[in-house]
Design a protein around this motif. Structure first.
Motif, PDB file in Angstrom:
ATOM      1  N   ASP A  59      40.456 -34.945  75.474  1.00 52.47           N
ATOM      2  CA  ASP A  59      40.409 -36.406  75.610  1.00 52.47           C
ATOM      3  C   ASP A  59      40.557 -36.821  77.074  1.00 52.47           C
ATOM      4  OD1 ASP A  59      40.034 -36.727  72.891  1.00 52.47           O
ATOM      5  OD2 ASP A  59      42.165 -37.121  72.473  1.00 52.47           O
ATOM      6  N   ASP A  60      41.433 -36.137  77.816  1.00 56.28           N
ATOM      7  CA  ASP A  60      41.626 -36.456  79.235  1.00 56.28           C
ATOM      8  C   ASP A  60      40.360 -36.165  80.039  1.00 56.28           C
ATOM      9  OD1 ASP A  60      44.228 -37.323  78.847  1.00 56.28           O
ATOM     10  OD2 ASP A  60      45.141 -35.424  79.461  1.00 56.28           O
ATOM     11  N   GLU A  61      39.709 -35.045  79.741  1.00 52.01           N
ATOM     12  CA  GLU A  61      38.472 -34.703  80.454  1.00 52.01           C
ATOM     13  C   GLU A  61      37.365 -35.700  80.112  1.00 52.01           C
ATOM     14  OE1 GLU A  61      38.795 -29.879  80.897  1.00 52.01           O
ATOM     15  OE2 GLU A  61      38.257 -30.717  78.941  1.00 52.01           O
ATOM     16  N   ARG A  62      37.268 -36.074  78.850  1.00 51.53           N
ATOM     17  CA  ARG A  62      36.265 -37.057  78.432  1.00 51.53           C
ATOM     18  C   ARG A  62      36.487 -38.371  79.170  1.00 51.53           C
ATOM     19  NH1 ARG A  62      33.289 -36.432  74.404  1.00 51.53           N
ATOM     20  NH2 ARG A  62      34.748 -35.151  73.218  1.00 51.53           N
ATOM     21  N   LYS A  63      37.753 -38.802  79.255  1.00 48.64           N
ATOM     22  CA  LYS A  63      38.071 -40.040  79.967  1.00 48.64           C
ATOM     23  C   LYS A  63      37.664 -39.925  81.434  1.00 48.64           C
ATOM     24  CE  LYS A  63      41.883 -43.161  81.198  1.00 48.64           C
ATOM     25  NZ  LYS A  63      41.187 -43.562  82.378  1.00 48.64           N
ATOM     26  N   ARG A  64      37.911 -38.788  82.025  1.00 45.98           N
ATOM     27  CA  ARG A  64      37.550 -38.578  83.434  1.00 45.98           C
ATOM     28  C   ARG A  64      36.037 -38.692  83.645  1.00 45.98           C
ATOM     29  NH1 ARG A  64      39.021 -33.239  86.978  1.00 45.98           N
ATOM     30  NH2 ARG A  64      38.371 -34.093  88.965  1.00 45.98           N
ATOM     31  N   VAL A  65      35.271 -38.076  82.751  1.00 43.04           N
ATOM     32  CA  VAL A  65      33.804 -38.139  82.851  1.00 43.04           C
ATOM     33  C   VAL A  65      33.320 -39.573  82.640  1.00 43.04           C
ATOM     34  CG1 VAL A  65      31.628 -37.355  81.821  1.00 43.04           C
ATOM     35  CG2 VAL A  65      33.486 -35.720  82.206  1.00 43.04           C
ATOM     36  N   VAL A  66      33.897 -40.262  81.671  1.00 43.79           N
ATOM     37  CA  VAL A  66      33.518 -41.654  81.407  1.00 43.79           C
ATOM     38  C   VAL A  66      33.897 -42.545  82.591  1.00 43.79           C
ATOM     39  CG1 VAL A  66      33.970 -43.670  79.935  1.00 43.79           C
ATOM     40  CG2 VAL A  66      33.558 -41.426  78.895  1.00 43.79           C
ATOM     41  N   ASP A  67      35.059 -42.312  83.193  1.00 45.49           N
ATOM     42  CA  ASP A  67      35.468 -43.106  84.365  1.00 45.49           C
ATOM     43  C   ASP A  67      34.475 -42.947  85.515  1.00 45.49           C
ATOM     44  OD1 ASP A  67      37.698 -44.045  83.040  1.00 45.49           O
ATOM     45  OD2 ASP A  67      39.118 -42.708  84.073  1.00 45.49           O
ATOM     46  N   ILE A  68      33.901 -41.761  85.666  1.00 46.87           N
ATOM     47  CA  ILE A  68      32.950 -41.498  86.748  1.00 46.87           C
ATOM     48  C   ILE A  68      31.580 -42.103  86.443  1.00 46.87           C
ATOM     49  CG2 ILE A  68      31.638 -39.671  87.938  1.00 46.87           C
ATOM     50  CD1 ILE A  68      34.158 -37.866  87.501  1.00 46.87           C
ATOM     51  N   ASN A  69      31.125 -41.969  85.192  1.00 43.95           N
ATOM     52  CA  ASN A  69      29.743 -42.285  84.849  1.00 43.95           C
ATOM     53  C   ASN A  69      29.532 -43.472  83.917  1.00 43.95           C
ATOM     54  OD1 ASN A  69      28.367 -39.807  86.052  1.00 43.95           O
ATOM     55  ND2 ASN A  69      29.925 -38.874  84.756  1.00 43.95           N
ATOM     56  N   GLY A  70      30.572 -43.820  83.170  1.00 40.82           N
ATOM     57  CA  GLY A  70      30.406 -44.861  82.160  1.00 40.82           C
ATOM     58  C   GLY A  70      30.078 -44.285  80.787  1.00 40.82           C
ATOM     59  N   PHE A  71      29.806 -42.994  80.703  1.00 39.73           N
ATOM     60  CA  PHE A  71      29.491 -42.310  79.449  1.00 39.73           C
ATOM     61  C   PHE A  71      29.807 -40.833  79.624  1.00 39.73           C
ATOM     62  CE2 PHE A  71      25.818 -43.400  82.011  1.00 39.73           C
ATOM     63  CZ  PHE A  71      25.216 -42.183  82.283  1.00 39.73           C
ATOM     64  N   ASP A  72      29.899 -40.091  78.500  1.00 37.38           N
ATOM     65  CA  ASP A  72      30.306 -38.674  78.596  1.00 37.38           C
ATOM     66  C   ASP A  72      29.205 -37.699  78.199  1.00 37.38           C
ATOM     67  OD1 ASP A  72      30.383 -39.250  75.863  1.00 37.38           O
ATOM     68  OD2 ASP A  72      32.065 -37.903  75.503  1.00 37.38           O
ATOM     69  N   LYS A  73      28.055 -38.205  77.796  1.00 39.94           N
ATOM     70  CA  LYS A  73      26.898 -37.365  77.476  1.00 39.94           C
ATOM     71  C   LYS A  73      25.651 -38.204  77.695  1.00 39.94           C
ATOM     72  CE  LYS A  73      27.524 -38.402  72.636  1.00 39.94           C
ATOM     73  NZ  LYS A  73      28.302 -37.941  71.536  1.00 39.94           N
ATOM     74  N   VAL A  74      24.522 -37.510  77.770  1.00 36.40           N
ATOM     75  CA  VAL A  74      23.285 -38.230  78.050  1.00 36.40           C
ATOM     76  C   VAL A  74      22.123 -37.573  77.310  1.00 36.40           C
ATOM     77  CG1 VAL A  74      22.845 -36.923  80.175  1.00 36.40           C
ATOM     78  CG2 VAL A  74      21.896 -39.198  79.928  1.00 36.40           C
ATOM     79  N   GLN A  75      21.211 -38.390  76.797  1.00 35.20           N
ATOM     80  CA  GLN A  75      20.010 -37.897  76.123  1.00 35.20           C
ATOM     81  C   GLN A  75      18.921 -37.708  77.172  1.00 35.20           C
ATOM     82  OE1 GLN A  75      17.608 -36.269  74.491  1.00 35.20           O
ATOM     83  NE2 GLN A  75      18.582 -36.960  72.583  1.00 35.20           N
ATOM     84  N   LEU A  76      18.629 -36.460  77.495  1.00 32.18           N
ATOM     85  CA  LEU A  76      17.665 -36.153  78.550  1.00 32.18           C
ATOM     86  C   LEU A  76      16.231 -36.491  78.160  1.00 32.18           C
ATOM     87  CD1 LEU A  76      19.166 -32.778  79.809  1.00 32.18           C
ATOM     88  CD2 LEU A  76      19.447 -35.069  80.798  1.00 32.18           C
ATOM     89  N   LYS A  77      15.946 -36.569  76.864  1.00 35.75           N
ATOM     90  CA  LYS A  77      14.595 -36.915  76.424  1.00 35.75           C
ATOM     91  C   LYS A  77      14.212 -38.346  76.809  1.00 35.75           C
ATOM     92  CE  LYS A  77      14.262 -33.696  72.570  1.00 35.75           C
ATOM     93  NZ  LYS A  77      14.104 -33.547  71.116  1.00 35.75           N
ATOM     94  N   ASP A  78      15.208 -39.159  77.166  1.00 40.26           N
ATOM     95  CA  ASP A  78      14.941 -40.552  77.550  1.00 40.26           C
ATOM     96  C   ASP A  78      14.371 -40.675  78.961  1.00 40.26           C
ATOM     97  OD1 ASP A  78      15.928 -41.303  75.092  1.00 40.26           O
ATOM     98  OD2 ASP A  78      17.901 -41.912  75.870  1.00 40.26           O
ATOM     99  N   TYR A  79      14.240 -39.570  79.678  1.00 40.01           N
ATOM    100  CA  TYR A  79      13.815 -39.603  81.085  1.00 40.01           C
ATOM    101  C   TYR A  79      12.509 -38.848  81.274  1.00 40.01           C
ATOM    102  CZ  TYR A  79      18.484 -41.336  81.619  1.00 40.01           C
ATOM    103  OH  TYR A  79      19.623 -42.089  81.488  1.00 40.01           O
ATOM    104  N   ASP A  80      11.732 -39.325  82.240  1.00 36.68           N
ATOM    105  CA  ASP A  80      10.455 -38.685  82.562  1.00 36.68           C
ATOM    106  C   ASP A  80      10.661 -37.387  83.340  1.00 36.68           C
ATOM    107  OD1 ASP A  80       8.920 -40.922  81.515  1.00 36.68           O
ATOM    108  OD2 ASP A  80       9.552 -42.004  83.316  1.00 36.68           O
ATOM    109  N   ARG A  81      11.644 -37.386  84.223  1.00 40.08           N
ATOM    110  CA  ARG A  81      11.969 -36.195  85.026  1.00 40.08           C
ATOM    111  C   ARG A  81      13.473 -36.012  85.004  1.00 40.08           C
ATOM    112  NH1 ARG A  81       8.073 -34.196  88.794  1.00 40.08           N
ATOM    113  NH2 ARG A  81       9.530 -32.463  88.853  1.00 40.08           N
ATOM    114  N   ARG A  82      13.882 -34.734  85.088  1.00 41.34           N
ATOM    115  CA  ARG A  82      15.309 -34.403  85.038  1.00 41.34           C
ATOM    116  C   ARG A  82      15.608 -33.413  86.144  1.00 41.34           C
ATOM    117  NH1 ARG A  82      12.025 -33.808  81.083  1.00 41.34           N
ATOM    118  NH2 ARG A  82      12.139 -35.318  79.426  1.00 41.34           N
ATOM    119  N   LEU A  83      16.623 -33.715  86.953  1.00 40.77           N
ATOM    120  CA  LEU A  83      17.019 -32.811  88.035  1.00 40.77           C
ATOM    121  C   LEU A  83      18.462 -32.398  87.798  1.00 40.77           C
ATOM    122  CD1 LEU A  83      16.481 -31.429  90.755  1.00 40.77           C
ATOM    123  CD2 LEU A  83      17.243 -33.540  91.871  1.00 40.77           C
ATOM    124  N   TRP A  84      18.661 -31.107  87.551  1.00 37.49           N
ATOM    125  CA  TRP A  84      19.998 -30.563  87.304  1.00 37.49           C
ATOM    126  C   TRP A  84      20.529 -30.059  88.637  1.00 37.49           C
ATOM    127  CZ3 TRP A  84      20.947 -26.915  82.520  1.00 37.49           C
ATOM    128  CH2 TRP A  84      22.307 -26.829  82.265  1.00 37.49           C
TER     129      TRP A  84
END
Length: 176
Positions: A59-84
């Motif tokens: 839960d603490d790690e999830r909160k940290r990721v959400v604090d940085i990004n606003g969300f804790d996971k992302v659907q990559l299919k929603d994007y035309d290009r993806r850079l890891w």
């Protein structure tokens, strides 16, 4: 309008910082950033569904990721290009080779060091590239095939550092 996501470890922050300067030159690109601290990033994978998420996260790690990004996971299919960004790679693998010999194109016969043929070096680097994909748990059979950008190479100061990670850099510091 192209939708681009730049996702990965904390090195995403450098891309995020640079984007306001670059954006005016690329008005047809909409960028989303998703950066995760390295120790948490190691547990993130691209799922078969196209979601980039953690396999196990507190839960603490999830909160940290959400604090940085606003969300804790992302659907990559929603994007035309993806850079890891920040993929694990070990430049020491290339540097270790130079500890014992030189590529035949820059061989110095006066040192008595062996010369490595171009096919030999190509085979070694292909093996190392395959290891990067394996070690980073990239699903090569999945529908999402991101472009990958490794962590930056270490600063030249690493050659004088006493940290064990930099042993091979110190050993090769005097080799041109």
């Amino acid at each position: 309008m192209m939708n681009l996501i730049i996702f990965g470890n904390s090195h995403v922050g450098a891309w995020r910082e640079a984007w306001p300067t670059l954006a005016p030159d690329y008005p047809d690109i909409n960028v989303t950033f998703f950066g995760i601290p390295e120790m948490i990033h190691r547990r993130y994978r691209i799922q078969d569904t196209g979601v980039f998420s953690a396999l196990k996260i507190s839960d603490d790690e999830r909160k940290r990721v959400v604090d940085i990004n606003g969300f804790d996971k992302v659907q990559l299919k929603d994007y035309d290009r993806r850079l890891w960004v920040g993929m694990n790679w070990k430049p020491e693998s290339a540097v270790m080779i130079t500890a014992f010999g030189d590529p035949d194109t820059i061989e110095d016969a006066s040192t008595g060091r062996p010369a490595y043929s171009t096919p030999f070096l190509k085979a070694i680097f292909e093996l190392q590239a395959a290891n990067i994909l394996r070690d980073s748990k990239v699903n090569l059979d999945g529908s999402i095939r991101p472009d990958m950008h490794p962590r930056p190479i270490y600063a030249e100061e690493c050659q004088s550092s006493l940290h064990p990670l930099y042993d091979v850099w110190r050993e090769t510091a005097d080799i041109g």
